[in-house]
Design a protein around this motif. Structure first.
Motif, PDB file in Angstrom:
ATOM      1  N   ASN A   1       0.857  -1.189   0.000  1.00  0.00           N
ATOM      2  CA  ASN A   1       0.000   0.000   0.000  1.00  0.00           C
ATOM      3  C   ASN A   1       0.896   1.243   0.000  1.00  0.00           C
ATOM      4  OD1 ASN A   1      -1.863  -2.065   0.514  1.00  0.00           O
ATOM      5  ND2 ASN A   1      -1.583  -1.777   2.733  1.00  0.00           N
ATOM      6  N   ASP A   2       0.314   2.375  -0.018  1.00  0.00           N
ATOM      7  CA  ASP A   2       1.012   3.684  -0.014  1.00  0.00           C
ATOM      8  C   ASP A   2       2.204   3.794  -0.948  1.00  0.00           C
ATOM      9  OD1 ASP A   2       0.518   2.832   3.119  1.00  0.00           O
ATOM     10  OD2 ASP A   2       2.556   2.314   2.480  1.00  0.00           O
ATOM     11  N   CYS A   3       2.353   2.934  -1.927  1.00  0.00           N
ATOM     12  CA  CYS A   3       3.513   3.073  -2.809  1.00  0.00           C
ATOM     13  C   CYS A   3       3.220   3.966  -4.005  1.00  0.00           C
ATOM     14  CB  CYS A   3       4.029   1.716  -3.255  1.00  0.00           C
ATOM     15  SG  CYS A   3       5.411   1.162  -2.243  1.00  0.00           S
ATOM     16  N   THR A   4       2.913   5.207  -3.744  1.00  0.00           N
ATOM     17  CA  THR A   4       2.746   6.153  -4.837  1.00  0.00           C
ATOM     18  C   THR A   4       4.117   6.648  -5.251  1.00  0.00           C
ATOM     19  OG1 THR A   4       2.669   8.087  -3.404  1.00  0.00           O
ATOM     20  CG2 THR A   4       0.609   6.926  -3.764  1.00  0.00           C
ATOM     21  N   GLY A   5       4.161   7.277  -6.402  1.00  0.00           N
ATOM     22  CA  GLY A   5       5.425   7.798  -6.893  1.00  0.00           C
ATOM     23  C   GLY A   5       6.051   8.773  -5.912  1.00  0.00           C
ATOM     24  N   ASP A   6       5.194   9.603  -5.311  1.00  0.00           N
ATOM     25  CA  ASP A   6       5.717  10.586  -4.366  1.00  0.00           C
ATOM     26  C   ASP A   6       6.278   9.916  -3.122  1.00  0.00           C
ATOM     27  OD1 ASP A   6       4.471  12.277  -6.250  1.00  0.00           O
ATOM     28  OD2 ASP A   6       4.207  13.813  -4.707  1.00  0.00           O
ATOM     29  N   TYR A   7       5.608   8.873  -2.658  1.00  0.00           N
ATOM     30  CA  TYR A   7       6.087   8.176  -1.476  1.00  0.00           C
ATOM     31  C   TYR A   7       7.455   7.543  -1.757  1.00  0.00           C
ATOM     32  CZ  TYR A   7       6.462   4.580   2.136  1.00  0.00           C
ATOM     33  OH  TYR A   7       6.903   3.783   3.161  1.00  0.00           O
ATOM     34  N   ILE A   8       7.560   6.862  -2.885  1.00  0.00           N
ATOM     35  CA  ILE A   8       8.823   6.231  -3.256  1.00  0.00           C
ATOM     36  C   ILE A   8       9.920   7.275  -3.414  1.00  0.00           C
ATOM     37  CG2 ILE A   8       9.990   4.870  -5.022  1.00  0.00           C
ATOM     38  CD1 ILE A   8       7.258   3.549  -5.599  1.00  0.00           C
ATOM     39  N   ALA A   9       9.548   8.380  -4.069  1.00  0.00           N
ATOM     40  CA  ALA A   9      10.528   9.451  -4.256  1.00  0.00           C
ATOM     41  C   ALA A   9      11.035   9.954  -2.910  1.00  0.00           C
ATOM     42  CB  ALA A   9       9.918  10.594  -5.056  1.00  0.00           C
ATOM     43  N   GLY A  10      10.148   9.954  -1.917  1.00  0.00           N
ATOM     44  CA  GLY A  10      10.547  10.393  -0.590  1.00  0.00           C
ATOM     45  C   GLY A  10      11.533   9.442   0.064  1.00  0.00           C
ATOM     46  N   SER A  11      11.388   8.162  -0.195  1.00  0.00           N
ATOM     47  CA  SER A  11      12.304   7.188   0.390  1.00  0.00           C
ATOM     48  C   SER A  11      13.634   7.164  -0.357  1.00  0.00           C
ATOM     49  CB  SER A  11      11.664   5.791   0.367  1.00  0.00           C
ATOM     50  OG  SER A  11      12.608   4.820   0.776  1.00  0.00           O
ATOM     51  N   VAL A  12      13.555   7.305  -1.680  1.00  0.00           N
ATOM     52  CA  VAL A  12      14.773   7.295  -2.485  1.00  0.00           C
ATOM     53  C   VAL A  12      15.499   8.640  -2.364  1.00  0.00           C
ATOM     54  CG1 VAL A  12      15.630   7.251  -4.866  1.00  0.00           C
ATOM     55  CG2 VAL A  12      13.930   5.583  -4.129  1.00  0.00           C
TER      56      VAL A  12
ATOM     57  N   THR B   1      14.580  11.624  -4.237  1.00  0.00           N
ATOM     58  CA  THR B   1      14.778  12.204  -5.563  1.00  0.00           C
ATOM     59  C   THR B   1      13.445  12.779  -6.028  1.00  0.00           C
ATOM     60  OG1 THR B   1      15.579  11.793  -7.809  1.00  0.00           O
ATOM     61  CG2 THR B   1      14.260  10.079  -6.820  1.00  0.00           C
ATOM     62  N   ASN B   2      13.422  13.222  -7.259  1.00  0.00           N
ATOM     63  CA  ASN B   2      12.221  13.831  -7.819  1.00  0.00           C
ATOM     64  C   ASN B   2      11.232  12.743  -8.253  1.00  0.00           C
ATOM     65  OD1 ASN B   2      10.565  15.089 -10.091  1.00  0.00           O
ATOM     66  ND2 ASN B   2      11.607  16.859  -9.217  1.00  0.00           N
TER      67      ASN B   2
END
Lengths: 138, 138
Positions: free
Chosen positions: A23-34, A36-37
């Motif tokens: 769940n919660d794996c939106t692009g923005d969430y992933i970008a926050g963990s990585v 980056t943009n």
DNA sequence: CTACGAAGTAACTAAAATGGTTACAACGGT
DNA sequence: ACCGTTGTAACCATTTTAGTTACTTCGTAG
């Protein structure tokens, strides 16, 4: 070259996140963990999608794996993000002088060696699965 | 990335020429066989010299090997021409989010795998000597 | 049906690597 | 002293990378 693009490590990071938090794996969430943009993530997600590794849900958001984590190897990811042109890691100089015995044969002789070396690398990548990595994130 | 620089294949070509024709191996001659600009060859020769593989004679011209062809491996050449930054083939994205379990561990977990994969490639390169290549140029 | 958050994508940018090129100084033997 | 060669510096066009802005498309909740 310099080095292999971070697209590869970011892709592994992304797939790990999807596997761990479906769940919660939106692009923005992933970008926050990585860190980056979000567009960088969307581009990589597009490659992973094209490779048949993930299913992305436009509109609603989020992504899910299309294979079991122990069926996804680092080699699958490596190939998915297209790190090298035509899957050739090494590049050989073109149009050597064919009137020279070395120039005439260098390409074929080297190609064998470099293909084998690349193959050794890829076989090692194929031995590690996403599932194995995830185990170490706990 | 795209691909590993042709510096590597040109360096192998260059060393092969020096081994096969210890005379007449001026930069211009080598450039003629490789089919590139002499300055490109001189730059690569400089790297091979710094790595202790060849001895170049300024003024008089020409070069000679400082090791026996069966003591020079493709890995020696690969390292000599500095194809990758700090000998790291793979690059990992920096500053992931340490508040995320994946972000916190991704670097260390991946580094192990990528080091092993790189090592597999290098070990394969180390198995081939210049002498073996030269045999196939006849 | 509208609004809103999310994905998809095009376009632009700065930085770096690559490979080629010109130019010139330094070297060394004829 | 000359001449071919090596050693470099400087410059250039091309390509890749990673980031960014902006806009369209999608799909669901209200």
């Amino acid at each position: 070259m310099k080095q292999i693009s971070t697209r590869f490590s970011i892709a592994v990071h992304t797939l790990s996140l999807i596997a761990v938090s479906p769940n919660d794996c939106t692009g923005d969430y992933i970008a926050g963990s990585v860190n980056t943009n979000p567009v960088v993530i969307r581009r990589i997600m597009g490659m992973l999608k094209k490779a048949g590794l993930v299913d992305v849900r436009p509109g609603v958001g989020g992504a899910s794996l299309l294979k079991d984590p122990n069926q996804i190897t680092l080699l699958d990811v490596y190939r998915a993000v297209n790190v090298t042109e035509e899957n050739q890691l090494f590049r050989i100089h073109e149009n050597p002088n064919i009137r020279c015995p070395v120039g005439r044969n260098i390409e074929q002789v080297l190609q064998t060696e470099l293909r084998d070396a690349q193959s050794a690398l890829e076989q090692r990548l194929a031995q590690t699965t996403l599932a194995q990595l995830i185990d170490r994130f706990k």
